[in-house]
Design a protein around this motif. Structure first.
Motif, PDB file in Angstrom:
ATOM      1  N   ASN A  55      -2.485  -6.332   6.679  1.00  0.00           N
ATOM      2  CA  ASN A  55      -1.906  -6.249   8.024  1.00  0.00           C
ATOM      3  C   ASN A  55      -0.955  -5.069   8.152  1.00  0.00           C
ATOM      4  N   LYS A  56      -0.134  -4.832   7.143  1.00  0.00           N
ATOM      5  CA  LYS A  56       0.771  -3.674   7.166  1.00  0.00           C
ATOM      6  C   LYS A  56      -0.022  -2.378   7.148  1.00  0.00           C
ATOM      7  N   THR A  57      -1.077  -2.356   6.359  1.00  0.00           N
ATOM      8  CA  THR A  57      -1.920  -1.164   6.265  1.00  0.00           C
ATOM      9  C   THR A  57      -2.639  -0.920   7.589  1.00  0.00           C
ATOM     10  N   LYS A  58      -3.122  -1.989   8.206  1.00  0.00           N
ATOM     11  CA  LYS A  58      -3.789  -1.868   9.498  1.00  0.00           C
ATOM     12  C   LYS A  58      -2.831  -1.310  10.547  1.00  0.00           C
ATOM     13  N   HIS A  59      -1.596  -1.767  10.507  1.00  0.00           N
ATOM     14  CA  HIS A  59      -0.583  -1.261  11.434  1.00  0.00           C
ATOM     15  C   HIS A  59      -0.388   0.249  11.237  1.00  0.00           C
ATOM     16  N   LYS A  60      -0.270   0.689   9.982  1.00  0.00           N
ATOM     17  CA  LYS A  60      -0.108   2.122   9.698  1.00  0.00           C
ATOM     18  C   LYS A  60      -1.314   2.910  10.206  1.00  0.00           C
ATOM     19  N   LEU A  61      -2.504   2.390   9.947  1.00  0.00           N
ATOM     20  CA  LEU A  61      -3.731   3.067  10.370  1.00  0.00           C
ATOM     21  C   LEU A  61      -3.797   3.163  11.893  1.00  0.00           C
ATOM     22  N   TYR A  62      -3.545   2.057  12.582  1.00  0.00           N
ATOM     23  CA  TYR A  62      -3.593   2.056  14.034  1.00  0.00           C
ATOM     24  C   TYR A  62      -2.532   2.969  14.638  1.00  0.00           C
ATOM     25  N   LEU A  63      -1.375   3.034  14.020  1.00  0.00           N
ATOM     26  CA  LEU A  63      -0.323   3.928  14.493  1.00  0.00           C
ATOM     27  C   LEU A  63      -0.777   5.385  14.406  1.00  0.00           C
ATOM     28  N   GLU A  64      -1.377   5.748  13.285  1.00  0.00           N
ATOM     29  CA  GLU A  64      -1.873   7.119  13.112  1.00  0.00           C
ATOM     30  C   GLU A  64      -3.008   7.426  14.086  1.00  0.00           C
TER      31      GLU A  64
ATOM     32  N   VAL B 191      -8.041   7.092   4.407  1.00  0.00           N
ATOM     33  CA  VAL B 191      -9.308   6.559   3.894  1.00  0.00           C
ATOM     34  C   VAL B 191      -9.041   5.330   3.027  1.00  0.00           C
ATOM     35  N   GLU B 192      -7.997   5.377   2.238  1.00  0.00           N
ATOM     36  CA  GLU B 192      -7.619   4.222   1.422  1.00  0.00           C
ATOM     37  C   GLU B 192      -7.170   3.061   2.302  1.00  0.00           C
ATOM     38  N   TRP B 193      -6.494   3.362   3.406  1.00  0.00           N
ATOM     39  CA  TRP B 193      -6.059   2.323   4.333  1.00  0.00           C
ATOM     40  C   TRP B 193      -7.278   1.594   4.894  1.00  0.00           C
ATOM     41  N   ILE B 194      -8.293   2.374   5.279  1.00  0.00           N
ATOM     42  CA  ILE B 194      -9.513   1.783   5.822  1.00  0.00           C
ATOM     43  C   ILE B 194     -10.173   0.871   4.794  1.00  0.00           C
ATOM     44  N   LYS B 195     -10.200   1.299   3.554  1.00  0.00           N
ATOM     45  CA  LYS B 195     -10.796   0.481   2.493  1.00  0.00           C
ATOM     46  C   LYS B 195     -10.078  -0.861   2.358  1.00  0.00           C
ATOM     47  N   VAL B 196      -8.763  -0.844   2.414  1.00  0.00           N
ATOM     48  CA  VAL B 196      -7.978  -2.073   2.281  1.00  0.00           C
ATOM     49  C   VAL B 196      -8.251  -3.010   3.455  1.00  0.00           C
ATOM     50  N   VAL B 197      -8.213  -2.480   4.662  1.00  0.00           N
ATOM     51  CA  VAL B 197      -8.429  -3.292   5.853  1.00  0.00           C
ATOM     52  C   VAL B 197      -9.855  -3.851   5.864  1.00  0.00           C
ATOM     53  N   LYS B 198     -10.819  -3.014   5.527  1.00  0.00           N
ATOM     54  CA  LYS B 198     -12.217  -3.450   5.514  1.00  0.00           C
ATOM     55  C   LYS B 198     -12.441  -4.531   4.468  1.00  0.00           C
ATOM     56  N   ASP B 199     -11.902  -4.354   3.280  1.00  0.00           N
ATOM     57  CA  ASP B 199     -12.077  -5.333   2.207  1.00  0.00           C
ATOM     58  C   ASP B 199     -11.511  -6.698   2.612  1.00  0.00           C
ATOM     59  N   GLU B 200     -10.316  -6.701   3.181  1.00  0.00           N
ATOM     60  CA  GLU B 200      -9.702  -7.960   3.599  1.00  0.00           C
ATOM     61  C   GLU B 200     -10.521  -8.601   4.708  1.00  0.00           C
TER      62      GLU B 200
ATOM     63  N   GLU C 265      -3.900  -0.278  22.056  1.00  0.00           N
ATOM     64  CA  GLU C 265      -5.193   0.069  22.640  1.00  0.00           C
ATOM     65  C   GLU C 265      -6.220   0.512  21.604  1.00  0.00           C
ATOM     66  N   VAL C 266      -5.792   0.692  20.372  1.00  0.00           N
ATOM     67  CA  VAL C 266      -6.670   1.254  19.339  1.00  0.00           C
ATOM     68  C   VAL C 266      -7.869   0.356  19.069  1.00  0.00           C
ATOM     69  N   GLU C 267      -7.643  -0.922  18.868  1.00  0.00           N
ATOM     70  CA  GLU C 267      -8.753  -1.816  18.527  1.00  0.00           C
ATOM     71  C   GLU C 267      -9.803  -1.844  19.638  1.00  0.00           C
ATOM     72  N   ALA C 268      -9.372  -1.921  20.889  1.00  0.00           N
ATOM     73  CA  ALA C 268     -10.307  -1.904  22.015  1.00  0.00           C
ATOM     74  C   ALA C 268     -11.055  -0.572  22.071  1.00  0.00           C
TER      75      ALA C 268
ATOM     76  N   MET D 110       0.858  -1.169   0.000  1.00  0.00           N
ATOM     77  CA  MET D 110       0.000   0.000   0.000  1.00  0.00           C
ATOM     78  C   MET D 110       0.899   1.225   0.000  1.00  0.00           C
ATOM     79  N   ASN D 111       0.895   1.930  -1.104  1.00  0.00           N
ATOM     80  CA  ASN D 111       1.756   3.098  -1.248  1.00  0.00           C
ATOM     81  C   ASN D 111       1.051   4.397  -0.893  1.00  0.00           C
ATOM     82  N   SER D 112      -0.243   4.350  -0.758  1.00  0.00           N
ATOM     83  CA  SER D 112      -1.014   5.551  -0.477  1.00  0.00           C
ATOM     84  C   SER D 112      -0.738   6.064   0.932  1.00  0.00           C
ATOM     85  N   GLU D 113      -0.783   7.355   1.081  1.00  0.00           N
ATOM     86  CA  GLU D 113      -0.666   7.976   2.404  1.00  0.00           C
ATOM     87  C   GLU D 113      -2.022   8.511   2.855  1.00  0.00           C
TER      88      GLU D 113
END
Length: 71
Positions: free
Chosen positions: A38-47, A7-16, A58-61, A1-4
């Motif tokens: 998984n890499k995209t989810k990590h980036k999203l959760y970090l942000e 919203v695109e990260w969410i789409k990738v995680v949701k689709d998977e 703690e993000v998922e909880a 995932m090269n996008s920064e």
């Protein structure tokens, strides 16, 4: 995932997630797609952790709690 774009990260995680949990799906995600998600989810959760001033772990909880409060 090269996008920064988060919203695109969410789409990738949701689709998977949807494809992995849909028993009627014609095609399950490949191992490569899972790794990308998984890499995209990590980036999203970090942000999100930075924005919310919480730990990444703690993000998922946090999300589950907020969603359950609104339902």
């Amino acid at each position: 995932m090269n996008s920064e774009d988060p919203v695109e990260w969410i789409k990738v995680v949701k689709d998977e997630y949807l494809r992995s949990n849909d028993k009627t799906a014609r095609r399950l995600p490949t191992q490569e797609e899972k790794e990308i998600a998984n890499k995209t989810k990590h980036k999203l959760y970090l942000e999100l952790a930075r924005a919310l001033n919480i730990l990444e772990e703690e993000v998922e909880a946090f999300i589950h709690k907020k969603v359950s409060e609104d339902w």
